[in-house]
Design a protein around this motif. Sequence first.
Motif, short mmCIF file in Angstrom:
data_model
loop_
_atom_site.label_atom_id
_atom_site.label_comp_id
_atom_site.label_asym_id
_atom_site.label_seq_id
_atom_site.Cartn_x
_atom_site.Cartn_y
_atom_site.Cartn_z
N PRO A 556 -0.94 -58.28 -11.14
CA PRO A 556 -0.39 -56.93 -11.07
C PRO A 556 -0.48 -56.15 -12.37
O PRO A 556 -0.71 -54.93 -12.36
CB PRO A 556 1.08 -57.18 -10.66
N ARG A 557 -0.34 -56.85 -13.50
CA ARG A 557 -0.40 -56.16 -14.80
C ARG A 557 -1.75 -55.49 -15.00
O ARG A 557 -1.83 -54.33 -15.42
CB ARG A 557 -0.13 -57.17 -15.92
N TRP A 558 -2.86 -56.19 -14.70
CA TRP A 558 -4.18 -55.66 -15.00
C TRP A 558 -4.76 -54.84 -13.86
O TRP A 558 -5.57 -53.94 -14.09
CB TRP A 558 -5.13 -56.81 -15.37
N LEU A 559 -4.38 -55.13 -12.62
CA LEU A 559 -4.92 -54.37 -11.51
C LEU A 559 -4.46 -52.92 -11.54
O LEU A 559 -5.16 -52.02 -11.08
CB LEU A 559 -4.52 -55.02 -10.17
N HIS A 564 -6.75 -47.24 -12.28
CA HIS A 564 -7.01 -46.00 -12.99
C HIS A 564 -8.50 -45.86 -13.29
O HIS A 564 -9.06 -44.75 -13.23
CB HIS A 564 -6.20 -45.96 -14.29
N GLY A 565 -9.15 -46.97 -13.59
CA GLY A 565 -10.59 -46.92 -13.84
C GLY A 565 -11.37 -46.44 -12.64
O GLY A 565 -12.37 -45.73 -12.78
N SER A 566 -10.91 -46.80 -11.43
CA SER A 566 -11.61 -46.34 -10.23
C SER A 566 -11.51 -44.83 -10.06
O SER A 566 -12.45 -44.18 -9.59
CB SER A 566 -11.06 -47.06 -8.99
N TYR A 567 -10.37 -44.24 -10.45
CA TYR A 567 -10.27 -42.78 -10.39
C TYR A 567 -11.24 -42.13 -11.38
O TYR A 567 -11.86 -41.11 -11.11
CB TYR A 567 -8.87 -42.26 -10.76
N THR A 705 -6.83 -37.90 -18.49
CA THR A 705 -8.08 -37.92 -17.75
C THR A 705 -7.84 -38.31 -16.30
O THR A 705 -6.74 -38.61 -15.89
CB THR A 705 -9.04 -38.91 -18.40
N ALA A 706 -8.89 -38.36 -15.52
CA ALA A 706 -8.89 -38.76 -14.11
C ALA A 706 -8.11 -37.76 -13.27
O ALA A 706 -8.70 -37.01 -12.49
CB ALA A 706 -8.37 -40.18 -13.91
N PHE A 707 -6.81 -37.70 -13.42
CA PHE A 707 -6.03 -36.76 -12.62
C PHE A 707 -6.34 -35.32 -13.05
O PHE A 707 -6.32 -34.41 -12.23
CB PHE A 707 -4.54 -37.05 -12.76
N ALA A 708 -6.64 -35.12 -14.32
CA ALA A 708 -7.06 -33.79 -14.77
C ALA A 708 -8.40 -33.43 -14.13
O ALA A 708 -8.63 -32.26 -13.77
CB ALA A 708 -7.17 -33.76 -16.29
N ALA A 709 -9.28 -34.41 -13.97
CA ALA A 709 -10.56 -34.16 -13.31
C ALA A 709 -10.34 -33.78 -11.84
O ALA A 709 -11.00 -32.88 -11.31
CB ALA A 709 -11.48 -35.38 -13.43
N TRP A 710 -9.43 -34.46 -11.18
CA TRP A 710 -9.10 -34.08 -9.80
C TRP A 710 -8.63 -32.62 -9.76
O TRP A 710 -8.98 -31.86 -8.87
CB TRP A 710 -7.99 -34.97 -9.25
N ALA A 711 -7.79 -32.27 -10.75
CA ALA A 711 -7.25 -30.91 -10.77
C ALA A 711 -8.33 -29.88 -11.00
O ALA A 711 -8.19 -28.71 -10.60
CB ALA A 711 -6.17 -30.81 -11.84
#
Length: 904
Positions: A556-559, A564-567, A705-711
């Motif tokens: 769970p710690r690393w997954l 986040h990497g997948s986003y 990052t990531a969520f900002a890209a979605w936005a």
Amino acid sequence: MLFGRRAECARLDALLKSMREGRSDVLVLLGEAGVGKSALLDHALQSASDVQVLRVSGVESEMELPYAALSQLGLPLLDGIDRLPGPQAEALATTFGLKGGEPPGPFLVGLGMLNLLAEAARDRPLLCVVDDAHWLDDASAQVVAFVARRLRAESVLMLIATREPVPSMRGLTGLTVLGLGPEAAQQLLNSVVRWPLDDGVRAALLAEARGNPLALLELPLASPDRLAGGFGLLEATALSGRIEESFRRRIAELPADSQELLLLAAADSAGDPVLIWRAAAALGLSPEAGGAAEEADLLSVGVRIAFRHPLVRSAVYRPAAPESRRRVHQALADATCAQTDPDRRAWHLAHATEGRDDHVAAELESSAGRAQARGGLAAAAAFLERAATLTADPELRAERELGAARNKVHAGAPDGARVLLDRVASGPADELRSAHVGQLRGHLAFATGDVAAAPVILLETARRFERLDPTLSRETFLDAITFALTAGRFADRATVTEVAAAAMSAPAPSRTPRAQDLLLDAFAVLYTEGHAKGTPLVRAALDAFRRDELPAAEAPRWLAIAGHGSYEIWDDAAWEAIAELNLRHSRDSGALVMLPVALTQRIAAHLHAGQFKAAAALLEESEAVAEATGIARPNYDAASVAAWQGDQARATELLRAVETTAAERSEGIGFTLVHYTNAVLQNGLGRFVEARNAAALATANNPETAFAAWALTELAEAAARSGDSAQALQAVERLALTTAPSMTEWGLGIEARSRALISSGATADGLYREAIERLGRSRGAVALARAHLVYGEWLRREDRDLEARGQLSKAHDLFLEIGAEAFAERTRLELAACGVAVAQPAAERAVELTGQERQIARRARDGRSNAEIGAELFLSARTVEWHLRKVFVKLGISSRRELRTALA
């Protein structure tokens, strides 16, 4: 007879009646010492002669012994452990020290205990009484609270008495027990003081007692000679202190051997007569020593040795001379079997020892290991901390203090952890130990809300580990990146770019790179050199995570950070797989901290795939986790579901609350998520100026990052529709920096849709078609529906109404199927502008299933057993069965097979 307690007794009687009729309840009695909580519990016990009874009391001196109280509650029921599902039975057996094994998760222990009680209540209702809950050890308190929150239809009544609120039990139904009214207080006093008493003194005594029954019973008897003139009633000590003092006076009048026997009994909570008499014999005390204590109504000797009131125990133990305490603890340690109860023996030895004693310290360290194996992190910390105080060697003492601090961090006791870390830091100099201290301080900063400080501390620590422990250095660098991403705009001294740049020089793995090693190297490149170079490396790391080769305890710690990497690289296949894997591991391990994170990631994946009902079902599970643990969380999941569904009022309210929490914790990523979600909501409602403003806020900080890209996708649409083509173009160019290297259908489809919005003619037409084709091959069902919508809107503006109707009708059908009501309404208005009147679908027959009934019914439809459903939803199998009976009635069916048709 209980004076003045008619209403309280009636409520208890009603709960007992409900229990006998097959329902379960919990009631927490809250009140000061001596106010009558135990008397009310006794009333319930006397009224429950026809039911099974379990009773346990917390003991102050054993608050750090893991599951000390739960053992008293559960051991009488262990004959039924074989009827539990395997994982639950194993968790309880490990917890109670019946076998060795991996530390069970707190949820698994709680669920096992819940089902153990339910099984015991199948034949006869069960009354569980927990007294002095404020003195329960943390592990027991958490499980008791878990069980209390999940009781439904087990024929179990749980009554809990406490002097002060217990944090893990907040939200449980409570009853504040107040002092007696004037008439009842007068009656009770008259029952004790049968001799003539001056009216002024009587009035002063009543005023001083303030209706506290124990004060009315004890104070007159403690000093009857002082009542004549009313002297001594206005002492400065608190009322509980005066009551305790009254017990001390009565204790002082007993023979010396009776006093020592009382001290012996006070030093051990088990109340086991065999153990106590064995220890008493070693001290030269005869059984007759208990007679005087019983006659003084201070102690009862039977199948269990018990004090009349907890204040008697403290009145005996607290004023005792240190050498007297050590003497009785030594006797108890000698009388306790080292094979069957080594931890209790070690605890007594610790209290019997004066000064340093390495042998006892070693025994305590062994007990810490056993405590941790049973999931008792707080207890492991207590054993190690006590071991450290007895350790002569300063180096070894510091190591034990460090171990205690680590356990306190994981047990959620930050204040105690800080004290221990300060001790370690001021002890013998050791570079590796100092680096461990830094690592723990970083995690403490994050856990206690100082999110921006966490990556700074961890970055420094990772650098220190480089020469000392390469593996820990790499893990600490990855933790620092994780916390820097979370801090976002607030991480001014250690941004994700700065941490990633430092990680470029991290030592190479000392063995075959693990998945987390690959992810660290990938993030180091991604956040310093950009997506063009970093994306292939992130994809390779995600492939390693998807092979599911991580140890279960670490998964769970690393997954979570892998998700986040997948986003980041627009890989929704990896997102789906890792989110599902993370949720499974978090459920199986009962990870208290990581399960909510796993649920959030899985809910987001369901929303992306247009599986709004599945997302809502997990949202209900997320709320069940919060209810089961009593841990309040920012309600981002609910806000996100409400926004995608188009529920403006609820989404707006929830987003405001989440933004406040993000500000309090300095979590920049929380701001990005809030503004991105608001932009989705406003675009769905067709409020493009508001959507543009929200999306601009979400994309203003590159570190998030990531969520900002979605936005950026929301910004491109909102800016284009509100006439700001320059802002739309800028958003698309920024977006392409992440989507073009992704080479995924999701990423390239999103980019094509966004570019089409700022294009014209044949170019726009081709991009819209490309977006629909690519997104149709992705998991992004909502993104696909939105591509049909914006293409249809463009076709209408191009006066290609016939084609527009086809695209808009397809979008409308998809939105209705998904449950995106705001987008569906926006599409309906476009269709109306094309001259198409859309008839609303006929309402299906409403079946009023509750949220929990829906969860249970769906799982039963899919073939899960009652025990499996209960394990997922933190319910007993009997409660699942009870809910299913109600579902059958509401749906008009009679078997689980028919659920497939009723819930198609």
